[in-house]
Design a protein around this motif. Sequence first.
Motif, PDB file in Angstrom:
ATOM      1  N   GLY A 131       0.791  -1.227   0.000  1.00  0.00           N
ATOM      2  CA  GLY A 131       0.000   0.000   0.000  1.00  0.00           C
ATOM      3  C   GLY A 131       0.819   1.270   0.000  1.00  0.00           C
ATOM      4  O   GLY A 131       0.336   2.336  -0.399  1.00  0.00           O
ATOM      5  N   ASN A 132       2.078   1.169   0.437  1.00  0.00           N
ATOM      6  CA  ASN A 132       2.935   2.361   0.452  1.00  0.00           C
ATOM      7  C   ASN A 132       3.171   2.912  -0.958  1.00  0.00           C
ATOM      8  O   ASN A 132       3.496   4.098  -1.131  1.00  0.00           O
ATOM      9  CB  ASN A 132       4.277   2.039   1.093  1.00  0.00           C
ATOM     10  CG  ASN A 132       5.061   1.014   0.290  1.00  0.00           C
ATOM     11  OD1 ASN A 132       4.640  -0.139   0.151  1.00  0.00           O
ATOM     12  ND2 ASN A 132       6.204   1.418  -0.218  1.00  0.00           N
ATOM     13  N   LEU A 133       2.991   2.073  -1.978  1.00  0.00           N
ATOM     14  CA  LEU A 133       3.166   2.538  -3.352  1.00  0.00           C
ATOM     15  C   LEU A 133       2.152   3.602  -3.737  1.00  0.00           C
ATOM     16  O   LEU A 133       2.361   4.342  -4.699  1.00  0.00           O
ATOM     17  CB  LEU A 133       3.060   1.354  -4.323  1.00  0.00           C
ATOM     18  CG  LEU A 133       4.166   0.295  -4.227  1.00  0.00           C
ATOM     19  CD1 LEU A 133       3.870  -0.859  -5.173  1.00  0.00           C
ATOM     20  CD2 LEU A 133       5.523   0.909  -4.531  1.00  0.00           C
ATOM     21  N   LEU A 134       1.069   3.684  -2.989  1.00  0.00           N
ATOM     22  CA  LEU A 134       0.045   4.675  -3.279  1.00  0.00           C
ATOM     23  C   LEU A 134       0.259   5.974  -2.516  1.00  0.00           C
ATOM     24  O   LEU A 134      -0.507   6.919  -2.676  1.00  0.00           O
ATOM     25  CB  LEU A 134      -1.343   4.103  -2.937  1.00  0.00           C
ATOM     26  CG  LEU A 134      -1.730   2.806  -3.656  1.00  0.00           C
ATOM     27  CD1 LEU A 134      -3.079   2.300  -3.154  1.00  0.00           C
ATOM     28  CD2 LEU A 134      -1.772   3.025  -5.159  1.00  0.00           C
ATOM     29  N   GLY A 135       1.283   6.030  -1.699  1.00  0.00           N
ATOM     30  CA  GLY A 135       1.525   7.199  -0.857  1.00  0.00           C
ATOM     31  C   GLY A 135       2.217   8.340  -1.581  1.00  0.00           C
ATOM     32  O   GLY A 135       2.795   8.178  -2.665  1.00  0.00           O
ATOM     33  N   THR A 136       2.192   9.496  -0.939  1.00  0.00           N
ATOM     34  CA  THR A 136       2.787  10.701  -1.533  1.00  0.00           C
ATOM     35  C   THR A 136       4.303  10.596  -1.651  1.00  0.00           C
ATOM     36  O   THR A 136       4.895  11.088  -2.615  1.00  0.00           O
ATOM     37  CB  THR A 136       2.431  11.932  -0.676  1.00  0.00           C
ATOM     38  OG1 THR A 136       1.016  12.043  -0.572  1.00  0.00           O
ATOM     39  CG2 THR A 136       2.986  13.209  -1.289  1.00  0.00           C
ATOM     40  N   LYS A 137       4.944   9.928  -0.692  1.00  0.00           N
ATOM     41  CA  LYS A 137       6.415   9.876  -0.697  1.00  0.00           C
ATOM     42  C   LYS A 137       6.941   9.206  -1.964  1.00  0.00           C
ATOM     43  O   LYS A 137       7.983   9.619  -2.509  1.00  0.00           O
ATOM     44  CB  LYS A 137       6.927   9.142   0.535  1.00  0.00           C
ATOM     45  CG  LYS A 137       8.451   9.193   0.671  1.00  0.00           C
ATOM     46  CD  LYS A 137       8.942   8.510   1.912  1.00  0.00           C
ATOM     47  CE  LYS A 137      10.451   8.708   2.091  1.00  0.00           C
ATOM     48  NZ  LYS A 137      11.236   8.285   0.916  1.00  0.00           N
ATOM     49  N   VAL A 138       6.259   8.174  -2.452  1.00  0.00           N
ATOM     50  CA  VAL A 138       6.704   7.496  -3.660  1.00  0.00           C
ATOM     51  C   VAL A 138       6.699   8.477  -4.832  1.00  0.00           C
ATOM     52  O   VAL A 138       7.632   8.514  -5.640  1.00  0.00           O
ATOM     53  CB  VAL A 138       5.794   6.288  -3.964  1.00  0.00           C
ATOM     54  CG1 VAL A 138       6.126   5.693  -5.323  1.00  0.00           C
ATOM     55  CG2 VAL A 138       5.957   5.225  -2.880  1.00  0.00           C
ATOM     56  N   ARG A 139       5.659   9.298  -4.922  1.00  0.00           N
ATOM     57  CA  ARG A 139       5.579  10.280  -6.005  1.00  0.00           C
ATOM     58  C   ARG A 139       6.629  11.369  -5.836  1.00  0.00           C
ATOM     59  O   ARG A 139       7.214  11.846  -6.814  1.00  0.00           O
ATOM     60  CB  ARG A 139       4.171  10.885  -6.070  1.00  0.00           C
ATOM     61  CG  ARG A 139       3.087   9.842  -6.339  1.00  0.00           C
ATOM     62  CD  ARG A 139       1.760  10.482  -6.710  1.00  0.00           C
ATOM     63  NE  ARG A 139       1.186  11.287  -5.628  1.00  0.00           N
ATOM     64  CZ  ARG A 139       0.466  10.791  -4.633  1.00  0.00           C
ATOM     65  NH1 ARG A 139       0.248   9.475  -4.548  1.00  0.00           N
ATOM     66  NH2 ARG A 139      -0.034  11.583  -3.697  1.00  0.00           N
ATOM     67  N   GLU A 140       6.874  11.777  -4.597  1.00  0.00           N
ATOM     68  CA  GLU A 140       7.900  12.792  -4.354  1.00  0.00           C
ATOM     69  C   GLU A 140       9.284  12.282  -4.747  1.00  0.00           C
ATOM     70  O   GLU A 140      10.073  13.010  -5.367  1.00  0.00           O
ATOM     71  CB  GLU A 140       7.887  13.197  -2.877  1.00  0.00           C
ATOM     72  CG  GLU A 140       6.658  13.989  -2.462  1.00  0.00           C
ATOM     73  CD  GLU A 140       6.624  14.259  -0.973  1.00  0.00           C
ATOM     74  OE1 GLU A 140       7.372  13.580  -0.231  1.00  0.00           O
ATOM     75  OE2 GLU A 140       5.854  15.143  -0.546  1.00  0.00           O
TER      76      GLU A 140
END
Length: 416
Positions: free
Chosen positions: A349-358
Amino acid sequence: MTSNDRSSPSYWEKGSGSRGNSRHLEVTGQRVKYIGPGSADKDAACVRANTYVPPSQAIYYFEVQIVSKGRDGYIGVGFCTADVNMDRLPGWEPQSYGYHGDDGNAFRSDGKGRRYGPTFGTGDVIGSLLNRAEQTIAYFKNGIDLGTAFIGVAEEKLYPCVGMQTHEEEVLANFGDAPFKADVDSMRVEAARRLEAQIRQTELPGRGKVGSLMAEMIFDYMVHNSYFESAAVVARDLLDGAVEVSPKDRDEVRLRAGVAEALIAGHIEDAMSTAERVAPGVLQAHPSILFRLHCQKFMELVRQRDDEAAMAFGRSVLVKAASTGEDQELLQDALSLLGYNDPASSPCGNLLGTKVREDLAKLLIAAILKHTGRREQSAMERIGCQLETSLGTLLSLGDPRISLIDNAGPGNALKY
């Protein structure tokens, strides 16, 4: 207030004499008493601390209270290395330093002392300051600074030591377990200030009509980070208008910022198209980043709960685009999101978080800068990284000056 850490000296080492005169000393913890014959120089005895001063410790200080000056007060206080002949007073042997109570002389490596300070005796407290940052030794009497006694003190491993020669001489050391007579905090602050002054005396090369090198770096930093109005002020006031923020600079910086903002917001197609506008061919030149962008588009569809579109995109683009083992691993993690009713709470689920996009935005911007022949960081930021690395290297080498710099604080560049 103590000055020393746990690895510093803490008591006198029994039997540290190199020959037989250690029997002339009664050693108990921090206390030493002379019990030998005391009839000639050959009866002198010295004792050193249980360990040496850590080479990385810029400022080291200890004190010795003269419990009794005994018959003649032939008491020497100072530092020595481990291989010094301990059947001599401090300072009488090579690689040893001593301040003697009977005549107030300072001795370094031989028996010929030089006039240094007052004599001392029963009730006095003698402090010894080893300043590795400046390679000096200084002494204090009852908290009063007597000034520098020795310069060019370069030995790596120095032990606090004390020597005696006549009946009933007795001292009690304070290695930091109790408050000192002298203000050790002020010693550190003053040492840091002197080091700061020395650094500030280093002159940067001038750059003729363009102005100072520092002003140029400030201007570059402002432009690089989109502070255009501030950059214009720097150009006008510090660089005499010799440089300016060009329309091209403004457009490129803003477009790069737009790429990052779009990606972080989840607008992947917008980010990709703007990236190609800023740096044509950048995505094809960085296939791993392109694949991650495709994965991010897939995950945005999952995050929006458009599973049908996500599956179609996965089959038509993702599966075909994965070319490396790292790509395959990311692909499997991304596809696993479709197997959960609540993808955000799944193991990936962490793949959907903002940090991955940042993090992906940072990679893409770095690729754009490299593709267009620009650096990822401004000159000032690169110098900062180089300085941090240099300080880390000096710290690993045990340079004592780093302890003065490393405790720096705002408003005082070298505040301890």
